[in-house]
Scaffold this active site. Structure first.
Site, PDB file in Angstrom:
ATOM      1  NE  ARG A 161      -5.076  -7.530  -7.019  1.00  0.00           N
ATOM      2  CZ  ARG A 161      -5.057  -6.253  -6.659  1.00  0.00           C
ATOM      3  NH1 ARG A 161      -5.990  -5.441  -7.079  1.00  0.00           N
ATOM      4  NH2 ARG A 161      -4.109  -5.785  -5.879  1.00  0.00           N
TER       5      ARG A 161
ATOM      6  CG  ASP B 193       1.052  -1.356  -6.066  1.00  0.00           C
ATOM      7  OD1 ASP B 193       2.258  -1.108  -5.927  1.00  0.00           O
ATOM      8  OD2 ASP B 193       0.150  -0.751  -5.438  1.00  0.00           O
TER       9      ASP B 193
ATOM     10  CG  HIS C 188       2.151  -8.609   2.394  1.00  0.00           C
ATOM     11  ND1 HIS C 188       1.208  -7.698   2.811  1.00  0.00           N
ATOM     12  CD2 HIS C 188       2.650  -9.156   3.540  1.00  0.00           C
ATOM     13  CE1 HIS C 188       1.151  -7.685   4.142  1.00  0.00           C
ATOM     14  NE2 HIS C 188       2.021  -8.560   4.603  1.00  0.00           N
TER      15      HIS C 188
ATOM     16  CB  CYS D 114       9.951 -22.576  -8.687  1.00  0.00           C
ATOM     17  SG  CYS D 114      10.331 -24.337  -8.582  1.00  0.00           S
TER      18      CYS D 114
ATOM     19  CB  SER E 124      -5.914  -0.191   7.958  1.00  0.00           C
ATOM     20  OG  SER E 124      -5.543  -1.513   7.642  1.00  0.00           O
TER      21      SER E 124
HETATM   22  P1  NAD Z   1      -5.870  -1.218   4.061  1.00  0.00           P
HETATM   23  O1  NAD Z   1      -6.742  -1.271   2.842  1.00  0.00           O
HETATM   24  O2  NAD Z   1      -6.198  -2.088   5.206  1.00  0.00           O
HETATM   25  O3  NAD Z   1      -5.805   0.285   4.615  1.00  0.00           O
HETATM   26  C1  NAD Z   1      -5.576   1.358   3.735  1.00  0.00           C
HETATM   27  C2  NAD Z   1      -5.349   2.594   4.592  1.00  0.00           C
HETATM   28  O4  NAD Z   1      -5.020   3.655   3.716  1.00  0.00           O
HETATM   29  C3  NAD Z   1      -6.579   3.039   5.382  1.00  0.00           C
HETATM   30  O5  NAD Z   1      -6.189   3.304   6.719  1.00  0.00           O
HETATM   31  C4  NAD Z   1      -7.033   4.319   4.691  1.00  0.00           C
HETATM   32  O6  NAD Z   1      -7.566   5.274   5.605  1.00  0.00           O
HETATM   33  C5  NAD Z   1      -5.730   4.804   4.088  1.00  0.00           C
HETATM   34  N1  NAD Z   1      -5.891   5.591   2.869  1.00  0.00           N
HETATM   35  C6  NAD Z   1      -6.848   5.494   1.922  1.00  0.00           C
HETATM   36  N2  NAD Z   1      -6.628   6.384   0.947  1.00  0.00           N
HETATM   37  C7  NAD Z   1      -5.488   7.037   1.277  1.00  0.00           C
HETATM   38  C8  NAD Z   1      -4.730   8.060   0.665  1.00  0.00           C
HETATM   39  N3  NAD Z   1      -5.096   8.592  -0.513  1.00  0.00           N
HETATM   40  N4  NAD Z   1      -3.608   8.511   1.291  1.00  0.00           N
HETATM   41  C9  NAD Z   1      -3.228   7.988   2.480  1.00  0.00           C
HETATM   42  N5  NAD Z   1      -3.909   7.013   3.121  1.00  0.00           N
HETATM   43  C10 NAD Z   1      -5.025   6.540   2.522  1.00  0.00           C
HETATM   44  O7  NAD Z   1      -4.377  -1.460   3.525  1.00  0.00           O
HETATM   45  P2  NAD Z   1      -3.116  -2.106   4.241  1.00  0.00           P
HETATM   46  O8  NAD Z   1      -2.938  -1.556   5.598  1.00  0.00           O
HETATM   47  O9  NAD Z   1      -2.013  -1.996   3.253  1.00  0.00           O
HETATM   48  O10 NAD Z   1      -3.493  -3.649   4.423  1.00  0.00           O
HETATM   49  C11 NAD Z   1      -4.159  -4.360   3.418  1.00  0.00           C
HETATM   50  C12 NAD Z   1      -3.396  -5.538   2.838  1.00  0.00           C
HETATM   51  O11 NAD Z   1      -3.825  -5.721   1.469  1.00  0.00           O
HETATM   52  C13 NAD Z   1      -1.911  -5.340   2.735  1.00  0.00           C
HETATM   53  O12 NAD Z   1      -1.314  -6.576   2.908  1.00  0.00           O
HETATM   54  C14 NAD Z   1      -1.697  -4.893   1.297  1.00  0.00           C
HETATM   55  O13 NAD Z   1      -0.517  -5.402   0.783  1.00  0.00           O
HETATM   56  C15 NAD Z   1      -2.782  -5.569   0.544  1.00  0.00           C
HETATM   57  N6  NAD Z   1      -3.221  -4.734  -0.606  1.00  0.00           N
HETATM   58  C16 NAD Z   1      -2.301  -4.285  -1.512  1.00  0.00           C
HETATM   59  C17 NAD Z   1      -2.713  -3.497  -2.562  1.00  0.00           C
HETATM   60  C18 NAD Z   1      -1.680  -2.998  -3.534  1.00  0.00           C
HETATM   61  O14 NAD Z   1      -0.711  -3.688  -3.807  1.00  0.00           O
HETATM   62  N7  NAD Z   1      -1.853  -1.774  -4.031  1.00  0.00           N
HETATM   63  C19 NAD Z   1      -4.045  -3.155  -2.728  1.00  0.00           C
HETATM   64  C20 NAD Z   1      -4.953  -3.665  -1.804  1.00  0.00           C
HETATM   65  C21 NAD Z   1      -4.525  -4.448  -0.731  1.00  0.00           C
END
Ligand code: NAD
Length: 238
Positions: free
Chosen positions: A64, A98, A113, A121, A183
């Site tokens: 990752r 990230d 998160h 630790c 979301s």
């Molecule tokens: P989610 O994947 O549940 O939802 C993503 C949302 O972003 C969706 O509603 C979608 O419609 C929207 N979206 C997609 N592309 C977009 C864009 N270009 N511009 C604006 N909106 C866009 O994500 P979440 O609500 O963050 O929940 C998922 C969990 O997973 C969280 O805890 C998150 O931290 C974690 N996660 C983190 C990463 C990362 O660090 N980048 C990646 C994946 C998941």
């Protein structure tokens, strides 16, 4: 198209989720092509898995990290960072692990998160572990020699109470709340949207799609984060 003048607001919170990093190339967790279509979280993203096979869990997180290291911040991350440099009252609360907000130049970032770029630790808390290629630099605590785990909120972990409190405090002081690319399906993080809505402050949702929390927002900007953030919060209104 709505535009918002951030200098008219004393305290602004940007609340971000995986969608803000999607255009940088960071895959989401769910859906086709998502991380959980390739891995079982029970084997790589929970404390029980770490106890059974820590090397497998660390290998997953190294992959990752390598993937994220190759993904640049996009105009949405960069624009928020530019605003933070000209307005002291802007806080980023992110669900992402990230580190792309910080790579874009953001400083006041509350990571609900955790972060892929830290280890933890049980006794001595979080510690930075920055690498450009994804490999972990250390696997044992320098103070007590215990095996370090990624400082990520896994499936069976509670969100850090102090971090969540800091996020709530930022929202309690805010007069504008902007959610970008979430979301609102992951709790307790999603409850922060309700906290903002109950305060009666201005609330904006940036997302190409309607979400389960859309009704809680006063304004909706339906589009991509990389387009909507720079367009709707223009720097030249300063
Ligand atoms: P989610 O994947 O549940 O939802 C993503 C949302 O972003 C969706 O509603 C979608 O419609 C929207 N979206 C997609 N592309 C977009 C864009 N270009 N511009 C604006 N909106 C866009 O994500 P979440 O609500 O963050 O929940 C998922 C969990 O997973 C969280 O805890 C998150 O931290 C974690 N996660 C983190 C990463 C990362 O660090 N980048 C990646 C994946 C998941």
């Amino acid at each position: 198209m709505d535009t918002f003048h951030l200098l008219d607001h004393d305290r602004v919170v940007f609340f971000t989720g995986a969608g803000i990093s999607a255009e940088s190339g960071v895959p989401t967790y769910r859906g086709s092509g998502g991380i959980w279509s390739q891995y079982r979280w029970q084997e790589v993203a929970c404390e029980a898995a770490f106890r059974i096979d820590p090397d497998a869990v660390l290998r997953f997180h190294e992959k990752r990290r390598a993937l994220v290291a190759a993904c640049p911040p996009n105009p949405a991350h960069c624009h928020i960072a530019s605003w933070q440099q000209r307005h002291a009252g802007i806080t980023v609360i992110t669900q992402n692990t990230d580190g792309l907000h910080q790579r874009a130049g953001s400083t006041d970032v509350i990571e609900l998160h955790g972060s892929l770029w830290r280890l933890r630790c049980r006794e001595h808390g979080p510690m930075a572990d920055v690498s450009s290629d994804g490999a972990y630099r250390q696997t044992q605590c320098p103070a007590c020699n215990a095996r370090l785990r990624p400082d990520i909120t896994w499936f069976d972990d509670a969100v850090d109470v102090a971090v969540f409190h800091a996020a709530s405090q930022a929202i309690a002081a805010a007069d504008l709340f902007v959610a970008v690319g979430t979301s609102a399906a992951v709790w307790p993080a999603a409850g922060l949207i309700d906290e903002a809505a109950h305060r009666g402050i201005s609330t904006v949702e940036i997302n190409p799609q309607e979400t389960g929390a859309s009704a809680a927002f006063g304004s909706h900007l339906r589009g991509l984060a990389s387009v909507m953030v720079p367009r709707c919060f223009p720097l030249d209104n300063s």
